[in-house]
Design an enzyme around this catalytic site. Structure first.
Site, PDB file in Angstrom:
ATOM      1  N   HIS A  60     -38.715 -21.893 -14.549  1.00  0.00           N
ATOM      2  CA  HIS A  60     -38.521 -21.316 -13.190  1.00  0.00           C
ATOM      3  C   HIS A  60     -37.807 -19.990 -13.746  1.00  0.00           C
ATOM      4  O   HIS A  60     -36.605 -19.597 -14.056  1.00  0.00           O
ATOM      5  CB  HIS A  60     -37.395 -22.197 -12.419  1.00  0.00           C
ATOM      6  CG  HIS A  60     -36.882 -21.549 -11.172  1.00  0.00           C
ATOM      7  ND1 HIS A  60     -36.579 -22.242 -10.215  1.00  0.00           N
ATOM      8  CD2 HIS A  60     -37.210 -20.133 -10.561  1.00  0.00           C
ATOM      9  CE1 HIS A  60     -36.437 -21.654  -8.986  1.00  0.00           C
ATOM     10  NE2 HIS A  60     -36.720 -20.479  -9.398  1.00  0.00           N
ATOM     11  N   HIS A 179     -38.271 -24.806  -3.241  1.00  0.00           N
ATOM     12  CA  HIS A 179     -37.114 -24.049  -3.056  1.00  0.00           C
ATOM     13  C   HIS A 179     -36.563 -24.596  -1.516  1.00  0.00           C
ATOM     14  O   HIS A 179     -37.029 -24.315  -0.507  1.00  0.00           O
ATOM     15  CB  HIS A 179     -37.195 -22.619  -2.723  1.00  0.00           C
ATOM     16  CG  HIS A 179     -36.495 -21.767  -2.348  1.00  0.00           C
ATOM     17  ND1 HIS A 179     -35.439 -21.018  -3.218  1.00  0.00           N
ATOM     18  CD2 HIS A 179     -35.716 -21.378  -1.340  1.00  0.00           C
ATOM     19  CE1 HIS A 179     -34.467 -20.201  -2.865  1.00  0.00           C
ATOM     20  NE2 HIS A 179     -34.744 -20.480  -1.238  1.00  0.00           N
ATOM     21  N   ASP A 305     -33.754 -20.034 -13.426  1.00  0.00           N
ATOM     22  CA  ASP A 305     -34.040 -19.411 -12.088  1.00  0.00           C
ATOM     23  C   ASP A 305     -33.805 -17.864 -12.563  1.00  0.00           C
ATOM     24  O   ASP A 305     -32.908 -17.154 -11.802  1.00  0.00           O
ATOM     25  CB  ASP A 305     -33.078 -19.847 -11.072  1.00  0.00           C
ATOM     26  CG  ASP A 305     -33.630 -19.257  -9.599  1.00  0.00           C
ATOM     27  OD1 ASP A 305     -34.436 -18.413  -9.676  1.00  0.00           O
ATOM     28  OD2 ASP A 305     -33.035 -19.653  -8.790  1.00  0.00           O
TER      29      ASP A 305
HETATM   30  O1  DOR Z   1     -30.960 -16.209  -6.080  1.00  0.00           O
HETATM   31  C1  DOR Z   1     -32.438 -16.354  -6.187  1.00  0.00           C
HETATM   32  N1  DOR Z   1     -33.086 -15.208  -6.578  1.00  0.00           N
HETATM   33  N2  DOR Z   1     -33.007 -17.447  -5.594  1.00  0.00           N
HETATM   34  C2  DOR Z   1     -34.288 -17.318  -5.295  1.00  0.00           C
HETATM   35  O2  DOR Z   1     -34.805 -18.314  -4.674  1.00  0.00           O
HETATM   36  C3  DOR Z   1     -34.976 -16.076  -5.428  1.00  0.00           C
HETATM   37  C4  DOR Z   1     -34.405 -15.461  -6.739  1.00  0.00           C
HETATM   38  C5  DOR Z   1     -34.919 -13.998  -6.605  1.00  0.00           C
HETATM   39  O3  DOR Z   1     -36.428 -13.876  -6.547  1.00  0.00           O
HETATM   40  O4  DOR Z   1     -34.231 -12.942  -6.955  1.00  0.00           O
HETATM   41 ZN    ZN Z   2     -35.318 -20.624  -5.294  1.00  0.00          ZN
HETATM   42 ZN    ZN Z   3     -36.266 -18.794  -8.079  1.00  0.00          ZN
END
Ligand code: DOR
Ligand code: ZN
Ligand code: ZN
Length: 428
Positions: A60, A179, A305
Site C-alpha cells: 500500500h 479503504h 500507506d
Molecule cells: O491518509 C491517506 N492518504 N489516506 C488515504 O486513504 C489516501 C491517502 C492519499 O492518497 O493521500
Molecule cells: Zn486508504
Molecule cells: Zn492509501
C-alpha cells in the site's frame, strides 16, 4: 556477479528458518544457504548481528505519478521504498488520470521498468475515474499486470456498484483492497465530543465511519466470495469484525499501518498536519487491539500507506490539509521498536507480516528466502539506534509525524533480483 551475505540471522517464514547462515547469491537467484563453508564471491556483506529477510513487500503506497509529480514520482517513491527495505511495492490507483484501464497499467509498468530500482506491482481502481459509478475492466487490467484492485482514498458508497466490483474480482480471482470510510459521515467531519479534537480544534472522524463500511464490505465479500483485504485497519471494532469473519472462513485479510500501532490521538500536537491521515489516529484501546491482532494473526500484514504531500499542502490549517503521511522510510524502525523489541512479534513474524504474507495475498512467488528462489533480500541491523530525520528521506514527501523520534532498527541493504539497490554505507 556473486554476492555473499555472511553470518546473518536468516529469517524465512516459508520454512520457519531462523538461524545464522551464509547466503550466496548467483545472478538473480539465491544459490546457497549454508552454515559451514563460504564460497568465493565478488562482494561480501558482513551481516553479523543483522536480520536477513526475504525482501519486504509494501502492499500500500501512493507514488502520485501521473498527475501529482510535485508530491512524488515513481522514481523518488521507489528510491524511498528501497531505502526503507522494500523490494516490491503496490502503488494505489488514485493518480491523475486514475489507473483504471489496461493502458494506464501498462503506462505505469513501462515507466517503472525504466525508473524503478524496486518491483512495481500496480493496483487498478474498482470504478472508472474513482467516481463510484461504473466498474472498471478488471480482467483487462489484470492481463496488463495489475495485481489487485482498490478504490483507496475513497469508498465506493453505492453498495450495488461495489457488489458488482467484488463479483467481478471474485470471477477473475483478484483481491480487492478496501479503504473503509463512510464518505457521508466524513462530510459531516464528525467530532468525538469532549475529546482533544475539540480542545485542539482539529477535525476528526468517528470510529463508525470506518466500522460501518468494514461491516458492509465483509457482508458483500461473503455474498460474492471475493477476497477482501482491509486496508489500514485502525479501530477495535473493525478488528473484532475481521476476526469473526475469519472464524467463519471468509477470504479476508487485514492490514495495519505503523502509525496506527505507534501513535494515538493524544500524540497530536496542536494543529500539526503531519499527524493527519485517513483513517485518523485513534485511541489507546484501538492501538492495543491492533497490537493484539498482529500478535494473534488476525492482522496479516504491515503496510505503510506511504502518502506524500507537499510542504505547502501540509502547512494549510488542519481541516483543509490533505490526509496522509510518508511511511516507506520509517516502517522497519517502527515495527522493530514498537513490536519486535517489546516481544509482540518475533523477527520471523515481522518477516511474515512484511514479506511472506503480502506475497501470499497477491499470489506471487516472492516473500521466500530459500535456495533457488529469486534474490530479493532485505538486511536490517535491529540494534542500530538513531533519531529519525526527515531531511534524509529519499521521498519527496517530508510529511512525517516521526521526525525527531528515537528508534531502533536500520535498513543496511536492499537487494532486488540479485542486485544491491540500496546500501546504507554508501550514504555516509
Ligand atoms: O491518509 C491517506 N492518504 N489516506 C488515504 O486513504 C489516501 C491517502 C492519499 O492518497 O493521500
Ligand atoms: Zn486508504
Ligand atoms: Zn492509501
Amino acid at each position: 556477479m556473486r554476492i555473499r551475505i555472511d553470518n546473518g540471522r536468516v529469517l524465512d517464514p516459508s520454512t520457519k528458518r531462523d538461524g545464522n547462515y551464509h547466503i550466496l547469491i548467483e545472478g538473480n537467484r539465491v544459490a546457497k544457504i549454508t552454515a559451514e563453508d563460504k564460497d568465493d564471491a565478488d562482494r561480501v556483506i558482513d551481516a553479523d548481528g543483522c536480520y536477513v529477510m526475504p525482501g519486504l513487500i509494501d502492499l500500500h503506497v501512493h507514488f502520485r505519478e501521473p498527475g501529482f509529480e510535485y508530491k512524488e514520482t515513481i522514481a523518488t517513491g521507489a528510491r524511498a521504498a528501497a531505502r526503507g527495505g522494500f523490494t516490491a511495492v503496490c502503488p494505489m490507483a488514485n493518480t491523475k488520470p486514475v489507473i483504471d484501464s489496461p493502458e494506464m497499467v501498462s503506462f505505469l509498468l513501462e515507466k517503472a521498468a525504466k525508473e524503478s530500482p524496486v518491483r512495481i506491482l500496480p493496483i487498478g481502481s474498482v470504478t472508472k475515474g474513482l467516481e463510484g459509478r461504473e466498474v472498471t475492466d478488471m480482467a483487462g487490467m489484470k492481463a496488463a499486470g495489475a495485481v489487485a484492485f482498490s478504490e483507496d482514498g475513497k469508498t465506493v458508497m453505492d453498495a450495488a456498484v461495489y457488489r458488482k466490483g467484488l463479483q467481478q474480482a471474485a470471477e477473475i480471482g483478484a483481491v480487492v483492497m478496501d479503504h473503509c470510510e463512510d464518505m457521508n459521515l466524513l462530510k459531516e467531519s464528525v467530532m468525538r465530543e469532549g475529546t482533544l479534537a475539540e480542545a485542539r480544534r482539529v477535525s476528526s472522524v468517528s470510529h463508525a465511519s470506518e466500522d460501518l463500511i468494514t461491516a458492509r464490505d465483509i457482508l458483500l465479500a461473503k455474498e460474492t466470495g471475493a477476497h477482501l483485504h482491509l486496508c489500514h485497519c485502525s479501530t477495535k471494532a473493525s478488528i473484532q469484525m475481521a476476526e469473526m469473519a475469519k472464524r467463519e472462513g471468509l477470504a479476508l485479510t487485514v492490514e495495519v499501518c505503523p502509525h496506527h500501532f505507534t501513535l494515538t490521538y493524544d500524540d497530536i500536537p496542536e494543529g500539526d498536519t503531519n499527524f493527519k491521515m485517513a483513517p485518523p489516529l485513534r485511541e489507546a484501546e484501538d492501538v492495543a487491539a491492533l497490537k493484539a491482532a498482529l500478535k494473534s494473526g488476525v492482522a496479516d500484514v504491515i503496510s505503510t500507506d506511504h502518502a506524500p504531500h507537499s510542504a505547502e499542502e501540509k502547512t494549510r490549517p488542519f481541516p483543509e490539509a490533505p490526509n496522509g503521511i510518508v511511511g516507506a522510510e520509517t516502517a522497519v524502525a517502527l515495527t522493530i521498536s514498537e513490536l519486535v523489541e517489546p516481544g509482540i512479534l518475533s523477527p520471523l513474524e515481522m518477516a511474515e507480516k512484511m514479506s511472506f504474507n503480502p506475497a501470499k495475498i497477491l499470489g506471487l512467488s516472492l516473500g521466500v528466502l530459500a535456495e533457488g528462489k529469486v534474490a530479493d533480500i532485505t538486511i536490517i541491523d535491529p540494534k542500530a539506534e538513531y533519531v529519525i530525520d526527515k531531511n534524509t528521506f529519499a521521498s519527496k514527501g517530508r510529511n512525517t509525524p516521526f521526525h525527531g523520534r528515537k528508534v531502533r532498527g536500520k535498513v543496511l541493504y536492499t537487494i532486488v533480483d540479485g542486485k544491491i539497490v540500496y546500501a546504507a554505507e554508501e550514504e555516509q
